[in-house]
Write an enzyme that holds these catalytic residues in place. Sequence first.
Site, PDB file in Angstrom:
ATOM      1  N   TYR A 132       0.813  -1.111  -0.207  1.00 14.64           N
ATOM      2  CA  TYR A 132      -0.490   0.001   0.072  1.00 14.64           C
ATOM      3  C   TYR A 132       0.607   1.193  -0.548  1.00 14.64           C
ATOM      4  O   TYR A 132       1.420   1.221   0.684  1.00 14.64           O
ATOM      5  CB  TYR A 132      -0.763  -0.208   1.478  1.00 14.64           C
ATOM      6  CG  TYR A 132      -2.077   1.188   1.214  1.00 14.64           C
ATOM      7  CD1 TYR A 132      -3.078   0.967   0.724  1.00 14.64           C
ATOM      8  CD2 TYR A 132      -1.980   2.169   1.529  1.00 14.64           C
ATOM      9  CE1 TYR A 132      -4.040   1.836   0.510  1.00 14.64           C
ATOM     10  CE2 TYR A 132      -2.968   3.551   1.228  1.00 14.64           C
ATOM     11  CZ  TYR A 132      -3.784   3.295   0.708  1.00 14.64           C
ATOM     12  OH  TYR A 132      -4.833   4.171   0.444  1.00 14.64           O
ATOM     13  N   SER A 239       5.042   9.332  14.056  1.00 15.44           N
ATOM     14  CA  SER A 239       7.127   9.392  13.809  1.00 15.44           C
ATOM     15  C   SER A 239       7.500  10.206  14.842  1.00 15.44           C
ATOM     16  O   SER A 239       6.932  11.282  15.697  1.00 15.44           O
ATOM     17  CB  SER A 239       7.783  10.126  12.593  1.00 15.44           C
ATOM     18  OG  SER A 239       9.105  10.304  11.764  1.00 15.44           O
ATOM     19  N   HIS A 264       6.078  16.438   9.839  1.00 17.54           N
ATOM     20  CA  HIS A 264       4.944  14.374   9.507  1.00 17.54           C
ATOM     21  C   HIS A 264       4.071  15.150   9.649  1.00 17.54           C
ATOM     22  O   HIS A 264       3.139  14.982   8.543  1.00 17.54           O
ATOM     23  CB  HIS A 264       5.510  13.937   9.761  1.00 17.54           C
ATOM     24  CG  HIS A 264       6.410  12.583   9.036  1.00 17.54           C
ATOM     25  ND1 HIS A 264       6.223  12.224   7.483  1.00 17.54           N
ATOM     26  CD2 HIS A 264       7.960  12.625   9.710  1.00 17.54           C
ATOM     27  CE1 HIS A 264       7.783  11.920   7.566  1.00 17.54           C
ATOM     28  NE2 HIS A 264       8.575  11.840   8.673  1.00 17.54           N
ATOM     29  N   ASP A 363      16.082   7.908   5.955  1.00 11.09           N
ATOM     30  CA  ASP A 363      14.786   8.343   5.118  1.00 11.09           C
ATOM     31  C   ASP A 363      14.522   7.908   3.863  1.00 11.09           C
ATOM     32  O   ASP A 363      13.772   7.688   3.014  1.00 11.09           O
ATOM     33  CB  ASP A 363      14.068   9.175   5.187  1.00 11.09           C
ATOM     34  CG  ASP A 363      13.063   9.650   6.595  1.00 11.09           C
ATOM     35  OD1 ASP A 363      13.038   8.594   7.399  1.00 11.09           O
ATOM     36  OD2 ASP A 363      12.614  10.548   6.985  1.00 11.09           O
ATOM     37  N   GLU A 417       0.783 -36.517  29.181  1.00  8.49           N
ATOM     38  CA  GLU A 417      -0.253 -35.155  29.139  1.00  8.49           C
ATOM     39  C   GLU A 417      -1.314 -36.072  28.384  1.00  8.49           C
ATOM     40  O   GLU A 417      -2.140 -35.410  28.629  1.00  8.49           O
ATOM     41  CB  GLU A 417       0.222 -34.431  28.123  1.00  8.49           C
ATOM     42  CG  GLU A 417       1.963 -33.696  27.937  1.00  8.49           C
ATOM     43  CD  GLU A 417       1.815 -32.568  26.528  1.00  8.49           C
ATOM     44  OE1 GLU A 417       1.901 -32.754  25.968  1.00  8.49           O
ATOM     45  OE2 GLU A 417       3.100 -32.406  26.785  1.00  8.49           O
ATOM     46  N   HIS A 422      -0.369 -39.838  20.757  1.00  9.04           N
ATOM     47  CA  HIS A 422       0.548 -39.248  20.740  1.00  9.04           C
ATOM     48  C   HIS A 422       1.585 -40.417  20.365  1.00  9.04           C
ATOM     49  O   HIS A 422       2.275 -40.655  20.248  1.00  9.04           O
ATOM     50  CB  HIS A 422       0.479 -38.407  21.285  1.00  9.04           C
ATOM     51  CG  HIS A 422       0.267 -36.733  20.321  1.00  9.04           C
ATOM     52  ND1 HIS A 422      -0.902 -36.669  20.545  1.00  9.04           N
ATOM     53  CD2 HIS A 422       0.996 -35.949  19.868  1.00  9.04           C
ATOM     54  CE1 HIS A 422      -1.101 -35.504  20.045  1.00  9.04           C
ATOM     55  NE2 HIS A 422       0.294 -34.868  19.509  1.00  9.04           N
TER      56      HIS A 422
END
Length: 431
Positions: A132, A239, A264, A363, A417, A422
């Site tokens: 974007y 910023s 900014h 920047d 467990e 398993h």
Amino acid sequence: MKIRRYTTTDATFEASLKQLLAFEGAQDDQVDAVVAGILNDVKKRGDAAVLEYTQRFDRLSADRMDDLELPQARLTEALGNLPTEQREALKQAAERVRIYHEKQLMSSWSYTEADGTMLGQQVTALDRVGLYVPGGKAAYPSSVLMNAIPAKVAGVQELIMVVPTPGGERNPLVLAAAAVCGVDRVFCIGGAQAVGALAYGTETVPQVDKIVGPGNAYVAAAKRRVFGVVGIDMVAGPSEILVICDGKTDPDWVAMDLFSQAEHDELAQAILLSPDGAFLDRVQASIDKLIKEMPRAEIIRTSLENRGALIQVRDLDEAAEIANYISPEHLELSVEDPITLTRQIKHAGAIFMGRQTCESLGDYCAGPNHVLPTSRTARFSSPLGVYDFQKRSSLIMVSAEGAQTLGKIAGTLAYGEGLQAHARSAEYRLK
């Protein structure tokens, strides 16, 4: 102009600092409700919804989504039509950013244990990423470079860029940057509807795996909502710049460095730490002098008066402690020995070392990424990089001998467990 002035020896300093840093980052409920409606509509109606919102918000009269996609020739044309100086600057910046990010590439690896079991990690790139980019008059070609180049270096197969063109206004620098970076497809759509199109896919816009790039409150809210359907880079706040100075840098330089982030928007934050109180006075004088020549003077003034500060510290060691607490997006170390001071810094998005290293170089063209964590999130997150466009798969290939050892361990733990399947799955491999 009156900027807050603090001294760390004041009994109320810690409370004052917390109040200064406080920023209500919670999304606006009204914005979120609007975004939720747009995203649901795009998810249900695809192209038709994206077209309607684009016609309404960007005042475009396109009848089909195909009309909103720019051919590659249009990008190449934009690059060719730039003034020579601009075109060369764009190419040079892109090359520097590319070289830096190539150092970040992760490799697959593996090792084999004595019994023949192989373990490792396989690194692969994301298939498709959405970028974007803000459009219209407030357009940032540097955002294209910083988001697209690491994706391409990582090996992303297809990069889809969306950019709003309100009133049909297309920024040639943004399109030229897309050409330089090798963006694959560009759609002239923006807002929450563009995020929705990328996240869910439409008849024309392909679904992506991750969405990156900055946007307004509606774009940020949309990225929050689609996270989980796709990945996102981050939801950035205003910023920030924090300057630590020993008092020996030209105060005009420091004042302008503070301006570089304050311009900014009104919510941006600029803070200076120095052990030299007289230097803080000189910087204040420079601010009062230089603000008069700034085209964005009112934005800078509002930012500095509401969220800026000049802070006198005991010494540079204390300045480093405070910097780690603030965890700024941009940290300038305008001191005689920045390398030594850097060793004390644990939390910062990017560290600019030495008097010559102004934040604005980062920047645009230094090389490291300018997409950085804000609002103290540098405590646990990092700049955007190639690693954000790669993912890791674990590799496990157990040998027959290794299964005898691992099967017993796994079985014991699985029974503990209460997961019998398993355990038995592991035990089936035992001889």
